[in-house]
Each structure stands twice: as C-alpha cells, then as structure tokens.
Design a protein around this motif. Structure first.
Motif, PDB file in Angstrom:
ATOM      1  N   ALA A 141      -0.983 -10.266   4.300  1.00  0.00           N
ATOM      2  CA  ALA A 141      -1.408  -9.011   5.296  1.00  0.00           C
ATOM      3  C   ALA A 141      -1.404  -7.964   3.956  1.00  0.00           C
ATOM      4  O   ALA A 141      -1.008  -8.173   2.933  1.00  0.00           O
ATOM      5  CB  ALA A 141       0.145  -8.690   5.908  1.00  0.00           C
ATOM      6  N   ARG A 142      -2.320  -6.906   4.365  1.00  0.00           N
ATOM      7  CA  ARG A 142      -2.797  -5.984   3.401  1.00  0.00           C
ATOM      8  C   ARG A 142      -1.783  -5.372   2.515  1.00  0.00           C
ATOM      9  O   ARG A 142      -1.782  -5.395   1.375  1.00  0.00           O
ATOM     10  CB  ARG A 142      -3.720  -4.879   3.839  1.00  0.00           C
ATOM     11  CG  ARG A 142      -4.147  -3.773   3.267  1.00  0.00           C
ATOM     12  CD  ARG A 142      -5.069  -2.783   3.955  1.00  0.00           C
ATOM     13  NE  ARG A 142      -5.456  -1.868   2.962  1.00  0.00           N
ATOM     14  CZ  ARG A 142      -6.453  -1.096   3.025  1.00  0.00           C
ATOM     15  NH1 ARG A 142      -7.567  -1.597   3.607  1.00  0.00           N
ATOM     16  NH2 ARG A 142      -6.842  -0.374   1.832  1.00  0.00           N
ATOM     17  N   GLU A 143      -0.813  -4.885   3.337  1.00  0.00           N
ATOM     18  CA  GLU A 143       0.205  -4.025   2.547  1.00  0.00           C
ATOM     19  C   GLU A 143       1.331  -5.044   1.703  1.00  0.00           C
ATOM     20  O   GLU A 143       1.391  -4.814   0.532  1.00  0.00           O
ATOM     21  CB  GLU A 143       1.300  -3.401   3.368  1.00  0.00           C
ATOM     22  CG  GLU A 143       2.093  -2.304   2.674  1.00  0.00           C
ATOM     23  CD  GLU A 143       3.171  -1.782   3.951  1.00  0.00           C
ATOM     24  OE1 GLU A 143       4.212  -1.693   3.678  1.00  0.00           O
ATOM     25  OE2 GLU A 143       2.422  -1.273   4.812  1.00  0.00           O
ATOM     26  N   ARG A 194       2.342  -6.785  -3.708  1.00  0.00           N
ATOM     27  CA  ARG A 194       2.603  -8.134  -4.879  1.00  0.00           C
ATOM     28  C   ARG A 194       1.830  -7.989  -5.885  1.00  0.00           C
ATOM     29  O   ARG A 194       2.000  -8.151  -7.025  1.00  0.00           O
ATOM     30  CB  ARG A 194       2.222  -9.686  -3.896  1.00  0.00           C
ATOM     31  CG  ARG A 194       3.412  -9.945  -2.987  1.00  0.00           C
ATOM     32  CD  ARG A 194       3.137 -10.964  -2.101  1.00  0.00           C
ATOM     33  NE  ARG A 194       3.085 -12.189  -3.048  1.00  0.00           N
ATOM     34  CZ  ARG A 194       2.403 -13.153  -2.882  1.00  0.00           C
ATOM     35  NH1 ARG A 194       1.627 -13.229  -1.582  1.00  0.00           N
ATOM     36  NH2 ARG A 194       2.261 -14.329  -3.653  1.00  0.00           N
ATOM     37  N   ALA A 195       0.296  -7.290  -5.907  1.00  0.00           N
ATOM     38  CA  ALA A 195      -0.622  -7.201  -6.934  1.00  0.00           C
ATOM     39  C   ALA A 195       0.103  -6.186  -7.708  1.00  0.00           C
ATOM     40  O   ALA A 195      -0.068  -6.030  -8.937  1.00  0.00           O
ATOM     41  CB  ALA A 195      -2.031  -6.941  -6.494  1.00  0.00           C
ATOM     42  N   HIS A 199      -9.268  -3.849  -4.828  1.00  0.00           N
ATOM     43  CA  HIS A 199      -9.542  -4.323  -3.620  1.00  0.00           C
ATOM     44  C   HIS A 199     -10.975  -4.152  -3.389  1.00  0.00           C
ATOM     45  O   HIS A 199     -11.395  -2.891  -3.518  1.00  0.00           O
ATOM     46  CB  HIS A 199      -8.744  -3.611  -2.557  1.00  0.00           C
ATOM     47  CG  HIS A 199      -8.871  -4.336  -1.182  1.00  0.00           C
ATOM     48  ND1 HIS A 199      -9.553  -3.403  -0.248  1.00  0.00           N
ATOM     49  CD2 HIS A 199      -8.556  -5.196  -0.473  1.00  0.00           C
ATOM     50  CE1 HIS A 199      -9.885  -4.149   0.955  1.00  0.00           C
ATOM     51  NE2 HIS A 199      -9.140  -5.080   0.817  1.00  0.00           N
ATOM     52  N   GLN A 200     -12.042  -5.248  -2.906  1.00  0.00           N
ATOM     53  CA  GLN A 200     -13.247  -5.236  -2.965  1.00  0.00           C
ATOM     54  C   GLN A 200     -13.798  -5.397  -1.686  1.00  0.00           C
ATOM     55  O   GLN A 200     -13.597  -6.481  -1.114  1.00  0.00           O
ATOM     56  CB  GLN A 200     -13.883  -6.051  -4.073  1.00  0.00           C
ATOM     57  CG  GLN A 200     -13.442  -5.673  -5.664  1.00  0.00           C
ATOM     58  CD  GLN A 200     -13.906  -6.597  -6.763  1.00  0.00           C
ATOM     59  OE1 GLN A 200     -15.086  -6.557  -6.722  1.00  0.00           O
ATOM     60  NE2 GLN A 200     -13.109  -7.117  -7.326  1.00  0.00           N
ATOM     61  N   PRO A 207      -9.801  -9.414   1.912  1.00  0.00           N
ATOM     62  CA  PRO A 207      -8.512  -9.077   2.120  1.00  0.00           C
ATOM     63  C   PRO A 207      -7.726  -9.202   1.041  1.00  0.00           C
ATOM     64  O   PRO A 207      -6.433  -8.634   1.177  1.00  0.00           O
ATOM     65  CB  PRO A 207      -8.069  -9.654   3.499  1.00  0.00           C
ATOM     66  CG  PRO A 207      -8.997 -11.095   3.283  1.00  0.00           C
ATOM     67  CD  PRO A 207     -10.181 -10.721   2.774  1.00  0.00           C
ATOM     68  N   SER A 208      -8.081  -9.973  -0.132  1.00  0.00           N
ATOM     69  CA  SER A 208      -7.180 -10.078  -1.014  1.00  0.00           C
ATOM     70  C   SER A 208      -7.273  -8.795  -2.219  1.00  0.00           C
ATOM     71  O   SER A 208      -8.042  -8.176  -2.064  1.00  0.00           O
ATOM     72  CB  SER A 208      -7.432 -11.309  -1.968  1.00  0.00           C
ATOM     73  OG  SER A 208      -8.894 -11.220  -2.367  1.00  0.00           O
ATOM     74  N   TYR A 209      -6.025  -8.845  -2.895  1.00  0.00           N
ATOM     75  CA  TYR A 209      -6.037  -7.831  -3.927  1.00  0.00           C
ATOM     76  C   TYR A 209      -6.189  -8.728  -5.256  1.00  0.00           C
ATOM     77  O   TYR A 209      -5.492  -9.587  -5.753  1.00  0.00           O
ATOM     78  CB  TYR A 209      -4.688  -7.091  -3.840  1.00  0.00           C
ATOM     79  CG  TYR A 209      -4.848  -5.993  -2.647  1.00  0.00           C
ATOM     80  CD1 TYR A 209      -5.247  -4.588  -3.016  1.00  0.00           C
ATOM     81  CD2 TYR A 209      -4.850  -6.269  -1.599  1.00  0.00           C
ATOM     82  CE1 TYR A 209      -5.278  -3.558  -2.100  1.00  0.00           C
ATOM     83  CE2 TYR A 209      -4.753  -5.292  -0.582  1.00  0.00           C
ATOM     84  CZ  TYR A 209      -5.205  -4.118  -0.767  1.00  0.00           C
ATOM     85  OH  TYR A 209      -5.147  -3.232   0.070  1.00  0.00           O
TER      86      TYR A 209
END
Length: 139
Positions: free
Chosen positions: A45-47, A52-53, A120-121, A125-127
């Motif tokens: 999930a985005r948040e 975590r990143a 975030h590109q 959805p990943s960071y």
C-alpha cells in the motif's frame, strides 16, 4: 540489500568514474557527473511502502552519519517548482531527482556529493531508496 551491502554500493559509486553518456551501468544508471543506484524497493500500500522506504533511508543515513557527520537535509520541492513553473534549468541529477523525490539526505565527501532519496516514479506503486553520487553541488 542489507546495510553493509548498501554502504558497499555507495562506496563503489563514490570511487568509480562517472559514465560518459546517460544510461544504465553495472551499479545502476548515470551520466556525466553523476551515478545512481537503487538500494531498496518497497512494495505494498502506498503509505506503507513509502514509510518503509523512509525508514530504510533513515537507517542508512544514521549509519553514514557515524563517519561523515549529520546529513544536510533539504526539500526538492522548490527545485521541482522552479523547473516546472519558471522554466529553470536544473543540472542533473537534481532535475530528474526533483521530479521523483521530495527530500534528500546529503553529504559532501571529498570532491563529490553523496545523497539518499526515497523516489516514486510514474505509475509504479513501489518506492525506491536511491543513492546518488555526483560532482554537481545540490541546487
């Protein structure tokens, strides 16, 4: 990648010559005056992925601070705004980085800058936690 591997990746970027042309390299990608490596990629999930990143960046930043001192932290928001709204030309890697990251932790190490950024590109959805080494001072 664990913290020791992340530090080794940063050391490799810092010690290696920069690519002559823009594109991929064995360490990641780069161009004249800079090199970038992805250290972690967080999914979910985005948040949650962003948190975590951010934690990855903070953990690595704390470790690097033991040898290089406290990082200089700054927002890339104004850099991105100047480029978009005012047409300012921003040197790479800062122009590209300001489009995908909000904040940097950076150090001047010798003649080069080392920076950590959570990126975030596009629709991905990943960071990613990125390490950037450059001889171009931050804007």
């Amino acid at each position: 990648m664990n913290l020791a591997e992340q530090c080794a990746a940063i050391d490799l970027l810092w010690a290696s010559p920069f690519p002559d042309d823009h594109g991929r390299s064995t360490a990641g990608w780069g161009g004249p005056g800079y090199a970038v490596a992805e250290l972690t990629r967080r999914h979910g999930a985005r948040e949650e992925a962003e948190d975590r990143a951010d934690a990855d960046r903070d953990d690595l930043s704390a470790l690097l601070a033991q040898g290089w001192g406290a990082p200089y932290r700054f927002s890339l928001w104004s850099v991105h705004t100047r480029a978009l709204e005012q047409g300012a030309v921003v040197s790479e890697p800062w122009g590209w980085l300001s489009a995908c990251a909000q904040e940097l932790h950076s150090w001047c190490v010798g003649e080069r800058w080392v920076a950590l950024a959570v990126a975030h590109q596009g629709d991905d959805p990943s960071y990613q936690l990125l390490a950037v080494v450059t001889d171009v001072a931050p804007p």
